[in-house]
Design a protein around this motif. Sequence first.
Motif, mmCIF file in Angstrom:
data_model
loop_
_atom_site.group_PDB
_atom_site.id
_atom_site.type_symbol
_atom_site.label_atom_id
_atom_site.label_comp_id
_atom_site.label_asym_id
_atom_site.label_seq_id
_atom_site.Cartn_x
_atom_site.Cartn_y
_atom_site.Cartn_z
ATOM 1 N N PHE A 157 5.603 5.742 3.274
ATOM 2 C CA PHE A 157 4.687 6.312 2.646
ATOM 3 C C PHE A 157 4.514 5.023 1.321
ATOM 4 C CE2 PHE A 157 6.220 10.189 4.098
ATOM 5 C CZ PHE A 157 5.296 10.832 4.654
ATOM 6 N N THR A 158 3.241 4.702 1.060
ATOM 7 C CA THR A 158 2.976 3.761 -0.205
ATOM 8 C C THR A 158 2.538 4.513 -1.248
ATOM 9 O OG1 THR A 158 2.216 1.995 1.426
ATOM 10 C CG2 THR A 158 1.662 1.686 -0.802
ATOM 11 N N LEU A 159 3.318 4.478 -2.302
ATOM 12 C CA LEU A 159 2.718 5.273 -3.534
ATOM 13 C C LEU A 159 1.466 4.853 -4.277
ATOM 14 C CD1 LEU A 159 6.017 5.170 -5.744
ATOM 15 C CD2 LEU A 159 5.322 7.091 -4.260
ATOM 16 N N PRO A 160 0.601 5.869 -4.439
ATOM 17 C CA PRO A 160 -0.777 5.674 -4.851
ATOM 18 C C PRO A 160 -0.732 5.561 -6.246
ATOM 19 C CG PRO A 160 -0.592 7.722 -4.240
ATOM 20 C CD PRO A 160 0.885 7.306 -3.897
ATOM 21 N N LYS A 161 0.132 6.147 -7.061
ATOM 22 C CA LYS A 161 0.213 6.068 -8.679
ATOM 23 C C LYS A 161 1.772 5.843 -9.005
ATOM 24 C CE LYS A 161 -3.478 9.532 -8.962
ATOM 25 N NZ LYS A 161 -3.969 10.576 -9.843
ATOM 26 N N THR A 162 1.907 5.557 -10.102
ATOM 27 C CA THR A 162 3.076 5.593 -10.804
ATOM 28 C C THR A 162 3.915 7.125 -10.600
ATOM 29 O OG1 THR A 162 2.606 4.099 -12.226
ATOM 30 C CG2 THR A 162 4.558 5.130 -12.881
ATOM 31 N N ALA A 163 5.091 6.922 -10.056
ATOM 32 C CA ALA A 163 5.761 8.318 -9.599
ATOM 33 C C ALA A 163 7.276 7.818 -10.093
ATOM 34 C CB ALA A 163 5.635 8.512 -8.120
ATOM 35 N N ASN A 164 8.271 9.131 -10.304
ATOM 36 C CA ASN A 164 9.555 9.174 -10.328
ATOM 37 C C ASN A 164 10.242 10.489 -9.586
ATOM 38 O OD1 ASN A 164 8.613 11.463 -12.095
ATOM 39 N ND2 ASN A 164 9.608 10.290 -13.854
ATOM 40 N N ALA A 165 9.286 11.021 -8.889
ATOM 41 C CA ALA A 165 9.601 12.301 -8.151
ATOM 42 C C ALA A 165 8.888 12.731 -6.808
ATOM 43 C CB ALA A 165 9.372 13.756 -8.963
ATOM 44 N N ILE A 166 9.248 13.057 -5.796
ATOM 45 C CA ILE A 166 8.773 13.502 -4.518
ATOM 46 C C ILE A 166 9.134 14.922 -4.379
ATOM 47 C CG2 ILE A 166 8.663 10.989 -3.810
ATOM 48 C CD1 ILE A 166 11.014 11.665 -2.042
ATOM 49 N N THR A 167 8.085 15.204 -3.377
ATOM 50 C CA THR A 167 8.283 16.501 -2.710
ATOM 51 C C THR A 167 8.232 16.431 -1.068
ATOM 52 O OG1 THR A 167 7.696 18.070 -4.595
ATOM 53 C CG2 THR A 167 7.772 19.057 -2.304
ATOM 54 N N VAL A 168 9.097 16.592 -0.194
ATOM 55 C CA VAL A 168 8.968 16.469 1.260
ATOM 56 C C VAL A 168 9.053 17.756 1.813
ATOM 57 C CG1 VAL A 168 9.966 15.550 3.138
ATOM 58 C CG2 VAL A 168 10.487 14.347 0.953
ATOM 59 N N ARG A 169 7.879 18.046 2.651
ATOM 60 C CA ARG A 169 7.831 18.991 3.533
ATOM 61 C C ARG A 169 8.000 18.842 4.876
ATOM 62 N NH1 ARG A 169 3.185 22.468 6.278
ATOM 63 N NH2 ARG A 169 4.017 24.723 6.012
ATOM 64 N N TYR A 170 9.095 19.376 5.501
ATOM 65 C CA TYR A 170 9.725 18.985 6.720
ATOM 66 C C TYR A 170 10.371 20.276 7.438
ATOM 67 C CZ TYR A 170 13.915 20.933 4.393
ATOM 68 O OH TYR A 170 14.525 21.812 3.654
ATOM 69 N N SER A 171 10.538 19.958 8.791
ATOM 70 C CA SER A 171 11.235 21.189 9.537
ATOM 71 C C SER A 171 12.114 20.326 10.480
ATOM 72 C CB SER A 171 10.111 21.687 10.538
ATOM 73 O OG SER A 171 10.937 22.617 11.387
#
Length: 668
Positions: free
Chosen positions: A98-112
């Motif tokens: 994924f290419t970050l669209p904005k400044t970020a320091n945290a992510i959430t991943v939805r997965y199975s």
Amino acid sequence: MAVAAVIAASVGLGVVPGAPALAGTGTGGAPAPVVTRAALDPSLVAGRGANVAFSEQEAENATTNGTAIGPDRTAYTLAGEASGRKAVRLTPGQHVEFTLPKTANAITVRYSIPDAPNGGGITAPLNVTVNGGGKKVMTLTSQYAWLYNQYPFTNDPNADLLHPDWWITECACVPNATTPGPTITKPFRPTHFYDEQRLLLGRTYRAGDKVRLTVPAGSNAAWTVIDLLDSELVGAPHVRLLAANVLAFGADPLGRRDSADAIDRAIASAKRSHLKVYIPPGVYQVNRHIVVDDVTIEGAGSWYTTVKGKEVALGAPAPDGSVHTGVGFYGKDASAGGSRNVHLSGFAIEGDVRERIDTDQVNGIGGALSDSTVDGLYIHRTKVGMWFDGPMKNLKITNNVIVDQIADALNFHGGVTNSVVSNNFTRNTGDDGLAMWSEKIANAGNTFDHNTVQTPTLANGIAVYGGTDNTVSNNLVADPIREGSGIHVGSRFGAEAFAGHLWITDNTTARAGTYELNWNIGLGAIWFYALDKNIDADVQVVGNHFLDSTYNAIMLVSDWPVKDLYSITNVHFKDIRVDGTGTSVVSARVKGSASFENVDARNVGAVGVNNCGSFNFPPTGSEFSLTDLGGNDGGGTTGPWLAPWELPNTITCDDRPPVVAPPAPSPW
């Protein structure tokens, strides 16, 4: 919330494709980041749903060497439960970037990831890198996913029928068992596949940086499905210096010791000293309810302060029928006067609920809370995020994230009045996302406003069961899976009658209008159901948008055994946009009436009005009448959706017309 079958015949499920990926090009020819809301172009849902801190990016729009799955709206499939009905499947060694669209320091991943062969889940690693470095390892789990079988479900994929004496009412298309008896295909009706996990990246990254999720070689998960990534910039921890700090009372921020008693002591001290309770950054083990009354409890922020507990079996059932307890903040029971002046904010509640036991009080927030606020919490893996038993009044619930629940995200249950649920985000509930249930005592004067509800695996996005003078406004509901749809108005479950008014205004649904596996027909994106009583209050459905409905946009229905007893009247549809239906704009399967004004439709797959009435087919026409108040424009493959010849009560009953997949929603 299964419902009885009206028609016994079976047909295959028509699958309507979801919206295509939104294309873009970044510098150097690399794909530009595609930011969506509920897998839609944000311009299509502007001003609706929760205003959240994160940017949603669907995996199918990212760069991958894995395999796209979907679109598919079939129940019991990984794609069917994915946001936007699409995801990406990775095998060991594969990645999605994924290419970050904005400044970020945290992510959430939805997965199975897969279940264990005998149930109970597995764990598996997922490597996270940014720009090829800064490697972190997430430990994914399926211990809180994968339910099977009949309601209230089991964790055992090899189980026989939980209720051998029940008629298996779901149609033959999925699964292949529609008659009583013990023979079933195992695993039987797998569902609730997804979980999500949050990660602080340890530093701040810029827009354009690349977040890569890689399944390492040798992973014990044969596959990993990535649905989406949310990225955000989390601010510094909140600090409250003048407060009853739980550390001073013996709480353990490393989670090694149970901190429940320490938090109780902090609450008692704060009440004596007229101070707030502060829970600083850390993980605090709590394995029971914290009872709150006349107290303010603040955390350092939901990314920093976590109250986490195990589900604990009780030695004997509690008076309310609970056989377990677990982490939760509870007001006193209404029978004991309830609690007042409670203010909870800025922390996460991490539960340990892996099975659905309806009598268990293992919810994140519970009891009766009047004149209170709940703000900025993250509630994960409890049974219901927030379940309130009235009578109670004046509760404000704002800016919370409630995800991966076994049952509802939030339920106002009996006698909740003059309360507001606003700007909350829910995803992956096992029952209604947001519900008002007027069992025994009417809920009154409540508002659900500007909330986002995504992928409830069972039942509805937003449901109102009886009550007086309630409002559902400016919400975004997407991707309901089965036995419900986007927005529901139901006279059922023993609810008190609808009275006064019900305002459903300026909401948007996406990819709703689900296939009802018990009735073997399509529902409406919004549907009204008169099962226990008439629905005859003043219902105003105004300014709503129904996008890409799998079957119908609007449905009004009763059940076969009571079809001649109950009716739906006094419902008024105005200033509605319907962009895409697999079948009709309106499906009427009840006696009664409704009015329509400025209801504009396009890309309608079947006849605009499917009017069956209550199936008596009298020579005078259908028992359901439509009143045309003007401005009802547009249509689809069969011409104008509301044609003069359909009015007021022409019988146009086609139970299962062919589904015509509409194009993706677009600007109006």
